[in-house]
Design an enzyme around this catalytic site. Structure first.
Site, short mmCIF file in Angstrom:
data_model
loop_
_atom_site.label_atom_id
_atom_site.label_comp_id
_atom_site.label_asym_id
_atom_site.label_seq_id
_atom_site.Cartn_x
_atom_site.Cartn_y
_atom_site.Cartn_z
N CYS A 1 0.84 -1.20 0.00
CA CYS A 1 0.00 0.00 0.00
C CYS A 1 0.88 1.26 0.00
CB CYS A 1 -0.94 0.00 1.20
SG CYS A 1 -2.21 -1.27 1.12
N CYS B 1 14.20 8.01 -7.82
CA CYS B 1 12.79 7.65 -7.60
C CYS B 1 12.39 8.29 -6.28
CB CYS B 1 12.60 6.13 -7.60
SG CYS B 1 13.50 5.28 -6.30
#
Lengths: 98, 389
Positions: free
Chosen positions: B194, B347
């Site tokens: 998640c 990232c």
């Protein structure tokens, strides 16, 4: 037309939003559905079945009409309700979020 | 479930509190006493643990154990309704205990500050009647499953991702265990968490409430539990499906000839090594720092910055001048990059960009470097005004 429901992470990978609808040649079996699915979405190759053995990966299961088909022969004809698109073929994957 | 101790009684205050239960024939006084005598352990006080704690406390489960080791973060508040803005920075256990006591001071709340592990799981679980799995990773899912099977405790399972949820009750021999369904976890990185892929804030509320309902039914001994069945919930289509899940006679844990007879190393079982968390080890010649990137930008050096996050993350924050190619799209879009130019790849925290650098290195790029710590490090050290997530 056969309907296939994919787990969320594979929908993302295949860039699809909801159910996938496939034209499957011949009898609707796990193998014919997955072959058609991978032909249309090559990026799914190896995510549902092993690249080499073509065996179902152990964190994925297949369901048709609420029943678990995971351990059936991949060439066993699926229920008529799936073959006619009334019920979807479910690809269910393990998720761990909480 | 064992019936309550005959000495379990309800006070007048409790009778008033639970009156809407007491007038239901399926609960009544005997059922409420069962709830009062019940001992339920929640593994995790996060997304699933929040509705579980709130409703089981309100329902009068007499002893509610909670295992957690985390502190409340702003990014929890979108779904972890057990905690409030004022609790950010506090231990989740403290926040949970305070709010659950406020809802129902009649119950006992036991907090266990620990990361559940093979070393402590049996001792943590043993005193309880029912375990509810509200964890967020595969190693802990298998650990909780195995410990519950070895101890003969029902494991009320729920898991969530984005708009999808799953719920079941694993209780061999009446039904399968988690390993019967998924004998092995996905390889690290294949199924996002998640934290990586996001989750609809309401989703743990729905799945957690299903788990809480199953716990109450097991305690009361009423209804048909989700044993041998799994509910699949699709919030986008607002659709529930039910699937039958069967015991595997060859299950290594609960099958006819079990080979797992004690807890194992679950990080190893799930294939998690250091490089799955931080990305592949590239070597220092393939890495750079946010400070070095900033210095090169300030001095006007001619180089490219490649951001390999997803477009949704890019919208939250990005470094001016960077080019966005999500890591999953890199194989198809590698031709958009010039291997003759120097490229700093980043990232969110450095793991996905390490994979991207490893991929580009294989593709023949030699002037590429992974930015350690990613854009979160950039926000902390270079641009504190940048929003983080």
């Amino acid at each position: 037309m056969i309907r296939v429901v994919l787990p969320a992470h594979l929908r993302t990978l295949a860039h699809v939003d909801g159910e996938v609808q496939l034209e499957v040649k011949g009898v609707a079996t796990q193998r014919s559905i997955l072959d058609a699915l991978e032909a249309r979405y090559p990026m799914l190759c190896g995510t549902i079945r092993d690249h080499v053995t073509q065996q179902r990966r152990p964190f994925i299961r297949f369901f048709a009409c609420e029943q678990d088909w995971s351990n059936e022969s991949p060439d066993t004809p699926l229920p008529e309700l799936v073959a006619t698109g009334v019920e979807p073929f479910l690809v269910v994957g393990a998720v761990a979020g909480g | 479930m064992t019936p309550p101790n005959p000495g379990t009684e309800l006070s007048p205050q409790e009778i008033a509190r639970y009156s809407r239960h007491l007038i239901m024939p399926e609960v009544a006084l005997d059922g409420q006493k069962r709830l009062k005598a019940a001992k339920v352990l929640l593994i995790g006080a996060g997304g699933l643990g929040s509705p579980l704690g709130l409703y089981l406390a309100a329902a009068g489960v007499g002893r509610l154990g909670i295992v957690d080791f985390d502190v409340v973060d702003f990014s929890n508040l979108q779904r972890q309704v057990l905690h409030t803005t004022h609790d950010v920075g506090r231990r989740k256990l403290d926040s949970a205990a305070e709010h659950l006591h406020a809802i129902n001071p009649e119950i006992e709340i036991e907090t266990h500050e620990a990361r559940i592990s093979s070393a402590n799981a049996m001792d943590l679980i043993r005193p309880y009647d029912i375990v509810i799995d509200g964890t967020d990773n595969f190693p802990t899912r298998y650990l909780v499953n195995d410990a519950c099977v070895l101890l003969g405790k029902p494991n009320i399972y729920g898991s969530i991702f984005r708009f999808d949820g799953q719920a079941s009750v694993f209780a061999p021999p009446a039904g399968p265990c988690y390993r019967c369904l998924f004998p092995e976890p996905p390889p690290p990185g294949l199924v996002p968490s998640c934290a990586e892929g996001g989750v609809l804030g309401i989703l743990p509320g729905i799945i957690g409430c299903i788990q809480a309902t199953e716990a109450i039914k097991l305690i009361l001994g009423k209804g048909e539990p989700l044993i041998g069945r799994m509910l699949l919930f699709d919030a986008l289509r607002m659709k529930f499906r039910e699937i039958q899940v069967r015991r595997d006679p060859n299950c290594p844990l609960c099958g006819e000839n079990p080979t797992i007879t004690e807890l194992i190393d679950y990080e190893q079982f799930c294939g998690i090594r250091g490089d799955e968390v931080s990305g592949p080890q590239l070597g220092s010649q393939w890495e750079t720092t946010v400070e070095a990137v900033k210095a090169r930008l300030d001095s006007g050096d001619d180089f490219d910055i490649l951001d390999v996050r997803n477009p949704e993350e890019w919208q939250i924050c990005h470094i001016a001048g960077a080019k966005l190619i999500p890591v999953a799209d890199l194989p198809a879009r590698v031709h958009e990059l010039d291997s003759a130019r120097e490229i700093a790849v980043h990232c969110k925290t450095g793991a996905r960009s390490a994979k991207a650098v490893a991929f580009l290195r294989e593709a023949g790029f030699r002037k590429i470097k992974n930015v350690r710590g990613g854009i979160i490090e950039w926000a902390h050290k270079i641009d504190p005004s940048m929003p983080t997530y």
